[in-house]
Design an enzyme around this catalytic site. Structure first.
Site, PDB file in Angstrom:
ATOM      1  N   HIS A  52      44.195  36.291  35.458  1.00 52.32           N
ATOM      2  CA  HIS A  52      43.387  37.506  35.600  1.00 52.32           C
ATOM      3  C   HIS A  52      42.708  37.755  34.251  1.00 52.32           C
ATOM      4  O   HIS A  52      43.378  37.954  33.236  1.00 52.32           O
ATOM      5  CB  HIS A  52      44.261  38.700  36.002  1.00 52.32           C
ATOM      6  N   GLU A  55      43.530  40.610  31.595  1.00 51.75           N
ATOM      7  CA  GLU A  55      44.912  40.811  31.140  1.00 51.75           C
ATOM      8  C   GLU A  55      45.058  40.140  29.774  1.00 51.75           C
ATOM      9  O   GLU A  55      45.538  39.016  29.642  1.00 51.75           O
ATOM     10  CB  GLU A  55      45.883  40.284  32.196  1.00 51.75           C
ATOM     11  N   HIS A 146      51.176  37.632  32.794  1.00 52.94           N
ATOM     12  CA  HIS A 146      50.260  38.673  33.281  1.00 52.94           C
ATOM     13  C   HIS A 146      50.616  40.015  32.657  1.00 52.94           C
ATOM     14  O   HIS A 146      51.684  40.175  32.073  1.00 52.94           O
ATOM     15  CB  HIS A 146      50.386  38.826  34.808  1.00 52.94           C
ATOM     16  N   GLU A 209      55.233  39.750  34.405  1.00 57.81           N
ATOM     17  CA  GLU A 209      54.424  40.953  34.184  1.00 57.81           C
ATOM     18  C   GLU A 209      54.962  41.607  32.919  1.00 57.81           C
ATOM     19  O   GLU A 209      56.116  42.011  32.857  1.00 57.81           O
ATOM     20  CB  GLU A 209      54.555  41.901  35.383  1.00 57.81           C
TER      21      GLU A 209
HETATM   22 ZN   LIG Z   1      47.667  39.545  36.698  1.00 57.34          ZN
END
Ligand SMILES: [Zn+2]
Length: 332
Positions: A52, A55, A146, A209
């Site tokens: 992404h 990020e 992420h 995350e």
């Molecule tokens: Zn992500």
């Protein structure tokens, strides 16, 4: 070589390979850098960030680690493929240009719409296939880094791809040393990068995350210091350095249901700002989509990644139940 700067500029280095005292490096394409230590080793790791594009903190973290390895400031005891997942979206400061890259792996599929990201997914699939086939090493790992968009009751957490067997013991030991507070086990296959590497190559894979996303240069990288130290110690095979890091005692969760957006009639009956891992009691109406009604089934379920603005056909959120960590271990 400034790997991140070249990647953001869409440029290649003048020379696509080089040697340092401890390793050789190989530019494998945009956002793809392989490091091979001169010493023999038996692990082949993939570390990815920027799947992404907005990020940024994990991208900066990976760029700093890479600069350290290239300068000989940190030891390396495994073969390493470093990936900046979506350079075009990174340069644009966007999550993606056309389609969410992390919903496109294990393809192509006839139902995939056209766009920049399906091509990138095929490039990344080919890069990890080449890497693990050439490396011929029994131990394969993939950590996909992420940051989350919303607030979260657990600041750092890991998503474990659905798989029949339990999870790799070394990965389960490593996660607490990286400051991970919760482990979430998927119950069904997805088209994420970490599910692809787990399912196709038997890698010990997870999506990490690591906190909240901010624009480039505005991240407080101290928040990411522990995961950085744990990655550095992991690829150095330095068990003492890992053990010396403060250890978390993660909570375990499994996905109990998916809130799938079937049509534009989808309505999420939850506060827009609801934090990840917010608990809801049995019977709570979570979402509606024409004839579909989603309610909390178990005594208590926890919300993850609610987002009603996804395209029809994609998931608009996950619901979780708590499980003992022992249910994640490899029983074999
Ligand atoms: Zn992500």
């Amino acid at each position: 070589m400034d790997w991140l700067a070249l990647t953001l500029a869409g440029q290649s280095p003048v020379s696509t390979q080089g040697r340092t005292a401890q390793l050789s490096w190989h530019w494998r394409g945009p956002g793809l850098l392989e490091l091979i230590p001169h010493e023999s080793c038996d692990e082949a790791w993939v570390i990815s960030a920027g799947v992404h594009g907005d990020e940024t903190a994990p991208i900066e973290l990976l760029a700093e680690l890479t600069a350290d390895w290239l300068a000989g400031r940190r030891p390396l005891a495994c073969r390493l493929l470093l990936i900046l997942g979506n350079p075009a979206a990174m340069a644009a400061g966007r999550r993606y240009l056309d389609l969410d890259l992390n919903r496109l792996f294990d393809g192509p599929r006839a139902s995939d719409p056209p766009g920049a990201e399906p091509l990138r997914a095929r490039q990344l699939e080919a890069a990890v296939a080449d890497f693990w086939q050439a490396a011929e090493m029994p131990i394969r790992r993939h950590y996909d880094l992420h940051t989350a968009i919303r607030a979260s009751a657990h600041l750092r957490f890991a998503l474990l791809p659905a798989q029949e067997n339990g999870y790799d013991a070394a990965m389960l030991r490593w996660l607490p040393s990286a400051g991970i507070e919760a482990l979430v086990r998927h119950s069904a296959p997805g088209r994420t990068f970490s599910h692809f590497t787990s399912a196709r190559f038997g890698a010990a894979s997870c999506t990490l995350e690591l906190g909240k996303a901010r624009p480039f240069g505005q991240n407080d990288l101290r928040q990411f210091a522990q995961v950085k130290a744990a990655l550095a110690a992991g690829v150095a095979a330095d068990a003492d350095a890992l053990a010396a890091l403060p250890q978390t005692e993660p909570k375990g969760y499994r996905v109990s249901q998916e809130l799938r957006k079937h049509s534009e009639a989808f309505v999420l009956h939850l506060p827009a700002a609801a934090a990840n891992f917010t608990a809801y009691p049995q019977g709570t109406l979570l979402a509606e989509d024409g004839p579909h009604r989603y309610r909390v089934q178990a005594a208590r379920e926890y919300l993850l990644f609610p987002n009603a603005r996804v395209a029809p056909g994609l998931r608009a959120g996950l619901m979780l139940t708590e499980i003992p960590l022992s249910q994640l271990a490899d029983q074999a």
